[in-house]
Motif scaffolding. Structure first.
Motif, short mmCIF file in Angstrom:
data_model
loop_
_atom_site.label_atom_id
_atom_site.label_comp_id
_atom_site.label_asym_id
_atom_site.label_seq_id
_atom_site.Cartn_x
_atom_site.Cartn_y
_atom_site.Cartn_z
N MET A 1 -5.48 -10.81 2.42
CA MET A 1 -6.47 -9.90 1.84
C MET A 1 -6.52 -8.58 2.60
O MET A 1 -6.66 -7.50 2.00
CB MET A 1 -7.85 -10.55 1.83
CG MET A 1 -8.00 -11.66 0.80
SD MET A 1 -7.81 -11.01 -0.88
CE MET A 1 -8.11 -12.49 -1.83
N LEU A 2 -6.42 -8.65 3.91
CA LEU A 2 -6.41 -7.42 4.71
C LEU A 2 -5.22 -6.54 4.35
O LEU A 2 -5.34 -5.32 4.24
CB LEU A 2 -6.39 -7.76 6.21
CG LEU A 2 -7.71 -8.15 6.84
CD1 LEU A 2 -7.49 -8.70 8.24
CD2 LEU A 2 -8.65 -6.95 6.91
N ILE A 3 -4.08 -7.17 4.17
CA ILE A 3 -2.88 -6.42 3.79
C ILE A 3 -3.06 -5.80 2.41
O ILE A 3 -2.72 -4.62 2.19
CB ILE A 3 -1.64 -7.33 3.83
CG1 ILE A 3 -1.37 -7.78 5.27
CG2 ILE A 3 -0.42 -6.62 3.25
CD1 ILE A 3 -0.30 -8.85 5.39
N LEU B 1 -2.49 1.86 6.74
CA LEU B 1 -1.58 1.32 7.75
C LEU B 1 -2.35 0.55 8.82
O LEU B 1 -1.88 -0.49 9.30
CB LEU B 1 -0.77 2.45 8.38
CG LEU B 1 0.32 3.06 7.50
CD1 LEU B 1 0.92 4.30 8.16
CD2 LEU B 1 1.41 2.04 7.20
N LEU B 2 -3.51 1.05 9.21
CA LEU B 2 -4.33 0.35 10.21
C LEU B 2 -4.76 -1.02 9.69
O LEU B 2 -4.70 -2.02 10.42
CB LEU B 2 -5.56 1.20 10.57
CG LEU B 2 -5.31 2.44 11.42
CD1 LEU B 2 -6.59 3.26 11.55
CD2 LEU B 2 -4.80 2.05 12.81
N LEU B 3 -5.18 -1.07 8.43
CA LEU B 3 -5.63 -2.33 7.85
C LEU B 3 -4.46 -3.30 7.65
O LEU B 3 -4.59 -4.50 7.90
CB LEU B 3 -6.33 -2.07 6.51
CG LEU B 3 -7.66 -1.32 6.62
CD1 LEU B 3 -8.17 -0.95 5.23
CD2 LEU B 3 -8.69 -2.15 7.36
N ILE B 4 -3.32 -2.78 7.21
CA ILE B 4 -2.14 -3.63 7.06
C ILE B 4 -1.72 -4.19 8.42
O ILE B 4 -1.38 -5.37 8.55
CB ILE B 4 -0.99 -2.83 6.42
CG1 ILE B 4 -1.32 -2.51 4.96
CG2 ILE B 4 0.33 -3.62 6.50
CD1 ILE B 4 -0.36 -1.53 4.32
N GLY B 5 -1.76 -3.33 9.45
CA GLY B 5 -1.42 -3.78 10.79
C GLY B 5 -2.36 -4.87 11.28
O GLY B 5 -1.91 -5.86 11.89
N TYR B 6 -3.66 -4.72 11.00
CA TYR B 6 -4.62 -5.72 11.41
C TYR B 6 -4.40 -7.02 10.64
O TYR B 6 -4.53 -8.12 11.19
CB TYR B 6 -6.04 -5.20 11.18
CG TYR B 6 -7.13 -6.08 11.77
CD1 TYR B 6 -6.92 -6.79 12.95
CD2 TYR B 6 -8.36 -6.19 11.16
CE1 TYR B 6 -7.91 -7.59 13.49
CE2 TYR B 6 -9.37 -6.98 11.69
CZ TYR B 6 -9.13 -7.67 12.86
OH TYR B 6 -10.12 -8.47 13.39
N GLY B 7 -4.02 -6.90 9.36
CA GLY B 7 -3.72 -8.09 8.56
C GLY B 7 -2.51 -8.84 9.09
O GLY B 7 -2.52 -10.07 9.19
N LEU B 8 -1.46 -8.11 9.46
CA LEU B 8 -0.26 -8.73 10.02
C LEU B 8 -0.58 -9.39 11.36
O LEU B 8 -0.11 -10.49 11.66
CB LEU B 8 0.84 -7.68 10.19
CG LEU B 8 1.43 -7.12 8.88
CD1 LEU B 8 2.38 -5.96 9.19
CD2 LEU B 8 2.15 -8.21 8.10
N TRP B 9 -1.39 -8.71 12.17
CA TRP B 9 -1.78 -9.28 13.47
C TRP B 9 -2.61 -10.55 13.26
O TRP B 9 -2.42 -11.54 13.97
CB TRP B 9 -2.59 -8.24 14.25
CG TRP B 9 -3.09 -8.75 15.57
CD1 TRP B 9 -2.40 -8.85 16.74
CD2 TRP B 9 -4.42 -9.23 15.86
NE1 TRP B 9 -3.20 -9.37 17.74
CE2 TRP B 9 -4.44 -9.61 17.22
CE3 TRP B 9 -5.58 -9.36 15.10
CZ2 TRP B 9 -5.59 -10.10 17.83
CZ3 TRP B 9 -6.72 -9.87 15.71
CH2 TRP B 9 -6.71 -10.23 17.07
#
Length: 220
Positions: free
Chosen positions: A87-89, A203-211
């Motif tokens: 969902m974050l991604i 990009l920040l949210l996608i990065g947080y989703g991947l993390w």
């Protein structure tokens, strides 16, 4: 425990996703502001306070749901956290305007909204502050893919208090744009709509989703 990173993420979700909020709620925000006349400020505060109150309540409820699922079986929380990462991604892709898949989630609450929407009529015709507060509380349950996705992410924490706090932060993030809409302002929405700002937030949210996904499966 309240995680500052989670609250910051929720705030960013609300702030940079508020261009979608303007599409969903900007019309009514502008209408009640125009109707309020000299009481526009009080009306804006009441309406938006009602929205944020509903978001906070929803956060507490889904946090309690996540806690209940965790009590049933640990694997359920593992998959719920995986869903939260996805969902974050998706939210990152939506905020950056690279994919509108997130908006399909709005169909989930359409049946509930059909029952609530008729109740908004009498409050929209009123200029009383308490009625604008109630109108905001009802409008907080408007079907919205951004809200539903944020709630899915919040549920993965399995903490009612954190869920309420995160959705309160999310509501605060949406406040500037909708408050400006009620007060007939447009500068902020123009700034948030700038493609470079949207891309950075996405990009920040996608990065947080991947993390989040990496933590779930590498360090469960």
């Amino acid at each position: 425990m309240i995680e500052p990173l989670s609250l910051l993420t929720a705030l960013l979700l609300g702030l940079f996703g508020s261009t979608h909020c303007l599409v969903m709620c900007g019309g009514i925000a502008a209408a009640i502001g125009s109707q309020a006349g000299e009481r526009r400020l009080q009306t804006a505060l009441a309406f938006n306070s009602g929205r944020i109150l509903s978001y906070t309540l929803a956060g507490a409820l889904v946090g309690a749901l996540g806690l209940w699922l965790q009590g049933l079986h640990d694997d359920l929380m593992l998959w719920l956290r995986t869903l939260a990462a996805i969902m974050l991604i998706l939210m990152g892709l939506y905020v950056a305007r690279w994919s509108m898949l997130l908006t399909r989630f709005e169909q989930i609450g359409s049946h509930v909204w059909k029952r609530l929407q008729p109740l908004t009529g009498r409050f929209m015709r009123s200029t009383a502050i308490k009625d604008q507060l109630l109108l905001g509380m009802l409008w907080g349950w408007l079907p919205c893919g951004l809200i539903y996705s944020t709630l899915s992410w919040v549920a993965a924490n399995g903490q009612p208090a954190l869920g309420a706090a995160a959705m309160f932060a999310f509501g605060l993030g949406t406040l500037p744009a909708l408050f400006a809409s009620t007060m007939a302002g447009s500068l902020l929405s123009t700034l948030l709509n700038h493609r470079h700002i949207r891309a950075l937030a996405g990009l920040l949210l996608i990065g947080y989703g991947l993390w989040t996904g990496w933590v779930v499966w590498v360090h469960p």
